[in-house]
Write a protein that holds these residues in place. Structure first.
Motif, PDB file in Angstrom:
ATOM      1  N   GLU A  71       1.761  -7.445  -3.525  1.00 18.62           N
ATOM      2  CA  GLU A  71       1.181  -8.283  -4.573  1.00 18.62           C
ATOM      3  C   GLU A  71      -0.279  -8.611  -4.279  1.00 18.62           C
ATOM      4  O   GLU A  71      -1.101  -8.693  -5.192  1.00 18.62           O
ATOM      5  CB  GLU A  71       2.023  -9.550  -4.732  1.00 18.62           C
ATOM      6  CG  GLU A  71       3.441  -9.223  -5.176  1.00 18.62           C
ATOM      7  CD  GLU A  71       4.330 -10.438  -5.267  1.00 18.62           C
ATOM      8  OE1 GLU A  71       4.134 -11.258  -6.176  1.00 18.62           O
ATOM      9  OE2 GLU A  71       5.240 -10.559  -4.433  1.00 18.62           O
ATOM     10  N   ARG A  72      -0.584  -8.789  -3.011  1.00 23.75           N
ATOM     11  CA  ARG A  72      -1.988  -9.001  -2.630  1.00 23.75           C
ATOM     12  C   ARG A  72      -2.825  -7.766  -2.965  1.00 23.75           C
ATOM     13  O   ARG A  72      -3.947  -7.883  -3.473  1.00 23.75           O
ATOM     14  CB  ARG A  72      -2.069  -9.321  -1.136  1.00 23.75           C
ATOM     15  CG  ARG A  72      -3.507  -9.633  -0.675  1.00 23.75           C
ATOM     16  CD  ARG A  72      -3.522 -10.209   0.724  1.00 23.75           C
ATOM     17  NE  ARG A  72      -2.954  -9.295   1.723  1.00 23.75           N
ATOM     18  CZ  ARG A  72      -1.797  -9.481   2.341  1.00 23.75           C
ATOM     19  NH1 ARG A  72      -1.058 -10.552   2.071  1.00 23.75           N
ATOM     20  NH2 ARG A  72      -1.364  -8.624   3.239  1.00 23.75           N
ATOM     21  N   ALA A  73      -2.270  -6.595  -2.709  1.00 25.19           N
ATOM     22  CA  ALA A  73      -2.983  -5.355  -3.033  1.00 25.19           C
ATOM     23  C   ALA A  73      -3.192  -5.229  -4.540  1.00 25.19           C
ATOM     24  O   ALA A  73      -4.247  -4.760  -4.998  1.00 25.19           O
ATOM     25  CB  ALA A  73      -2.211  -4.156  -2.499  1.00 25.19           C
TER      26      ALA A  73
ATOM     27  N   VAL B  50      -4.285 -15.776 -14.512  1.00 25.39           N
ATOM     28  CA  VAL B  50      -2.865 -15.723 -14.875  1.00 25.39           C
ATOM     29  C   VAL B  50      -2.120 -14.712 -14.012  1.00 25.39           C
ATOM     30  O   VAL B  50      -0.932 -14.893 -13.706  1.00 25.39           O
ATOM     31  CB  VAL B  50      -2.655 -15.407 -16.379  1.00 25.39           C
ATOM     32  CG1 VAL B  50      -3.198 -16.527 -17.244  1.00 25.39           C
ATOM     33  CG2 VAL B  50      -3.252 -14.063 -16.782  1.00 25.39           C
ATOM     34  N   SER B  51      -2.805 -13.653 -13.587  1.00 24.64           N
ATOM     35  CA  SER B  51      -2.163 -12.675 -12.709  1.00 24.64           C
ATOM     36  C   SER B  51      -1.914 -13.286 -11.340  1.00 24.64           C
ATOM     37  O   SER B  51      -0.849 -13.088 -10.736  1.00 24.64           O
ATOM     38  CB  SER B  51      -3.042 -11.424 -12.575  1.00 24.64           C
ATOM     39  OG  SER B  51      -3.266 -10.820 -13.827  1.00 24.64           O
ATOM     40  N   ARG B  52      -2.877 -14.040 -10.865  1.00 27.79           N
ATOM     41  CA  ARG B  52      -2.737 -14.726  -9.569  1.00 27.79           C
ATOM     42  C   ARG B  52      -1.583 -15.716  -9.624  1.00 27.79           C
ATOM     43  O   ARG B  52      -0.855 -15.915  -8.636  1.00 27.79           O
ATOM     44  CB  ARG B  52      -4.051 -15.442  -9.260  1.00 27.79           C
ATOM     45  CG  ARG B  52      -4.052 -16.334  -8.039  1.00 27.79           C
ATOM     46  CD  ARG B  52      -3.932 -15.534  -6.750  1.00 27.79           C
ATOM     47  NE  ARG B  52      -4.263 -16.353  -5.596  1.00 27.79           N
ATOM     48  CZ  ARG B  52      -3.495 -17.304  -5.089  1.00 27.79           C
ATOM     49  NH1 ARG B  52      -2.317 -17.554  -5.633  1.00 27.79           N
ATOM     50  NH2 ARG B  52      -3.886 -18.001  -4.026  1.00 27.79           N
ATOM     51  N   LEU B  53      -1.384 -16.336 -10.778  1.00 27.16           N
ATOM     52  CA  LEU B  53      -0.300 -17.291 -10.955  1.00 27.16           C
ATOM     53  C   LEU B  53       1.061 -16.611 -10.870  1.00 27.16           C
ATOM     54  O   LEU B  53       2.043 -17.220 -10.450  1.00 27.16           O
ATOM     55  CB  LEU B  53      -0.453 -17.992 -12.300  1.00 27.16           C
ATOM     56  CG  LEU B  53       0.507 -19.133 -12.630  1.00 27.16           C
ATOM     57  CD1 LEU B  53       0.284 -20.308 -11.686  1.00 27.16           C
ATOM     58  CD2 LEU B  53       0.324 -19.566 -14.065  1.00 27.16           C
TER      59      LEU B  53
ATOM     60  N   ALA C 148       1.629  -8.323 -13.625  1.00 23.35           N
ATOM     61  CA  ALA C 148       1.562  -8.835 -12.260  1.00 23.35           C
ATOM     62  C   ALA C 148       2.956  -9.118 -11.710  1.00 23.35           C
ATOM     63  O   ALA C 148       3.233  -8.855 -10.535  1.00 23.35           O
ATOM     64  CB  ALA C 148       0.711 -10.100 -12.217  1.00 23.35           C
ATOM     65  N   ALA C 149       3.824  -9.653 -12.555  1.00 26.19           N
ATOM     66  CA  ALA C 149       5.186  -9.946 -12.106  1.00 26.19           C
ATOM     67  C   ALA C 149       5.940  -8.680 -11.733  1.00 26.19           C
ATOM     68  O   ALA C 149       6.850  -8.709 -10.898  1.00 26.19           O
ATOM     69  CB  ALA C 149       5.936 -10.710 -13.189  1.00 26.19           C
ATOM     70  N   HIS C 150       5.565  -7.569 -12.319  1.00 29.00           N
ATOM     71  CA  HIS C 150       6.178  -6.276 -11.998  1.00 29.00           C
ATOM     72  C   HIS C 150       5.668  -5.719 -10.674  1.00 29.00           C
ATOM     73  O   HIS C 150       6.231  -4.746 -10.160  1.00 29.00           O
ATOM     74  CB  HIS C 150       5.876  -5.252 -13.098  1.00 29.00           C
ATOM     75  CG  HIS C 150       6.818  -5.296 -14.265  1.00 29.00           C
ATOM     76  ND1 HIS C 150       8.151  -4.946 -14.174  1.00 29.00           N
ATOM     77  CD2 HIS C 150       6.617  -5.639 -15.566  1.00 29.00           C
ATOM     78  CE1 HIS C 150       8.731  -5.068 -15.361  1.00 29.00           C
ATOM     79  NE2 HIS C 150       7.824  -5.493 -16.225  1.00 29.00           N
TER      80      HIS C 150
ATOM     81  N   GLN D  21      -8.927 -22.572  -7.044  1.00 29.97           N
ATOM     82  CA  GLN D  21      -8.360 -23.411  -8.089  1.00 29.97           C
ATOM     83  C   GLN D  21      -6.836 -23.337  -8.089  1.00 29.97           C
ATOM     84  O   GLN D  21      -6.147 -24.354  -8.225  1.00 29.97           O
ATOM     85  CB  GLN D  21      -8.923 -23.001  -9.458  1.00 29.97           C
ATOM     86  CG  GLN D  21     -10.419 -23.202  -9.600  1.00 29.97           C
ATOM     87  CD  GLN D  21     -10.863 -24.621  -9.315  1.00 29.97           C
ATOM     88  OE1 GLN D  21     -10.326 -25.571  -9.873  1.00 29.97           O
ATOM     89  NE2 GLN D  21     -11.830 -24.781  -8.430  1.00 29.97           N
ATOM     90  N   VAL D  22      -6.306 -22.126  -7.922  1.00 29.92           N
ATOM     91  CA  VAL D  22      -4.860 -21.957  -7.902  1.00 29.92           C
ATOM     92  C   VAL D  22      -4.269 -22.613  -6.654  1.00 29.92           C
ATOM     93  O   VAL D  22      -3.302 -23.379  -6.721  1.00 29.92           O
ATOM     94  CB  VAL D  22      -4.478 -20.467  -7.950  1.00 29.92           C
ATOM     95  CG1 VAL D  22      -2.965 -20.299  -7.859  1.00 29.92           C
ATOM     96  CG2 VAL D  22      -4.987 -19.829  -9.231  1.00 29.92           C
ATOM     97  N   ASP D  23      -4.832 -22.304  -5.502  1.00 25.63           N
ATOM     98  CA  ASP D  23      -4.283 -22.800  -4.237  1.00 25.63           C
ATOM     99  C   ASP D  23      -4.293 -24.326  -4.167  1.00 25.63           C
ATOM    100  O   ASP D  23      -3.322 -24.935  -3.711  1.00 25.63           O
ATOM    101  CB  ASP D  23      -5.076 -22.231  -3.063  1.00 25.63           C
ATOM    102  CG  ASP D  23      -4.856 -20.741  -2.866  1.00 25.63           C
ATOM    103  OD1 ASP D  23      -3.822 -20.229  -3.351  1.00 25.63           O
ATOM    104  OD2 ASP D  23      -5.711 -20.088  -2.236  1.00 25.63           O
TER     105      ASP D  23
END
Length: 271
Positions: free
Chosen positions: A234-236, A222-225, A161-163, A258-260
């Motif tokens: 990143e949204r895509a 964890v990807s959303r994080l 995800a960071a990539h 939960q994240v937000d």
């Protein structure tokens, strides 16, 4: 052999309540079976004693998400992956809760989804949720589809995800390598991190690690994080990942909640 749980906690942040999860599993035979048909986790995946008190200390005694978010951009190796985005978003909610908090977030999101609570007003994770999380939601409950420890799949998901926005260039990678080298990891764990950072990681590969819906939820969390959903690329990525994981839209909305909520509470507490 890599201590997968310890490595995951290094990514999510140092210390925290995750370290209290070494006790034997509780007898959960009275609980209803997984609504998705997932098997119950093996012995040893329980929440252990003292978890509520440890969580309360981390949450500042608050009844809500309060201190779930670390003020130092995720606190662990994930903070390095986030780079400048970590400061922009107030850090990572798992920075002191580790694997235990991840399971509690997934469990709470599922409960909200099953209860039909609107995402905008759905309950957020508390210390009591961490004490009462069903073992099947903990990362150590089952191996990944490939047979590897699921914690390693979660690390791969964070790095993938960071990539997504391409911000990990040669300079950033070198800085991450330097910090990983100082993190006190054994040679095998370092090799796993270095190899994963250098490998192309696609959405399909990340999603293929999940063999239960609980695991799918945690991969998404964890990807959303590790991304900024306000950025189109990143949204895509998140949308494609949710599709590959076969997560219902309603559950995705509750996971996002939960994240937000945790990120908002941290920004408020840190001014």
């Amino acid at each position: 052999m890599i201590d997968a749980k310890a490595l995951l906690d290094r990514f999510l942040g140092p210390g925290g309540v995750a370290g209290t999860l070494s006790g034997p599993a509780s007898d959960r035979s009275g609980r209803p079976a997984s609504p998705w048909g997932a098997t119950q986790p093996p012995s040893g995946a329980g929440t252990g004693g003292g978890l509520t008190e440890a969580a309360r200390q981390l949450l500042g005694g608050a009844g809500g998400a309060g201190g779930l978010v670390g003020s130092a951009a995720a606190g662990g190796l994930l903070g390095l992956l986030l780079g400048k985005k970590g400061g922009k978003r107030g850090g990572g909610m798992l920075s002191h809760g580790g694997a235990a908090l991840l399971g509690a977030l997934a469990h709470r999101a599922w409960q909200n989804w099953q209860a039909g609570q609107a995402p905008a007003t759905a309950k957020t994770t508390t210390a009591h949720d961490m004490d009462d999380v069903e073992p099947r939601f903990l990362p150590a409950a089952a191996t990944a589809a490939s047979g590897e420890p699921f914690e390693l799949s979660l690390i791969r998901a964070m790095i993938g995800a960071a990539h997504a926005d391409g911000h990990i260039d040669a300079t950033e990678r070198g800085r991450i390598f330097e910090q990983v080298d100082k993190a006190g990891l054994d040679a095998e764990a370092k090799a796993f991190v270095f190899d994963t950072l250098d490998a192309p990681i696609g959405v399909s590969e990340v999603a293929a690690a999940a063999r239960t819906p609980e695991q799918a939820s945690e991969i998404y969390l964890v990807s959303r994080l590790a991304v900024d959903p306000d950025e189109p690329a990143e949204r895509a990525y998140l949308q494609a990942l949710a599709h590959r994981l076969k997560l219902p839209d309603g559950l995705v909305a509750r996971l996002d909640r939960q994240v937000d909520a945790a990120l908002r509470s941290d920004n408020a507490s840190t001014g």
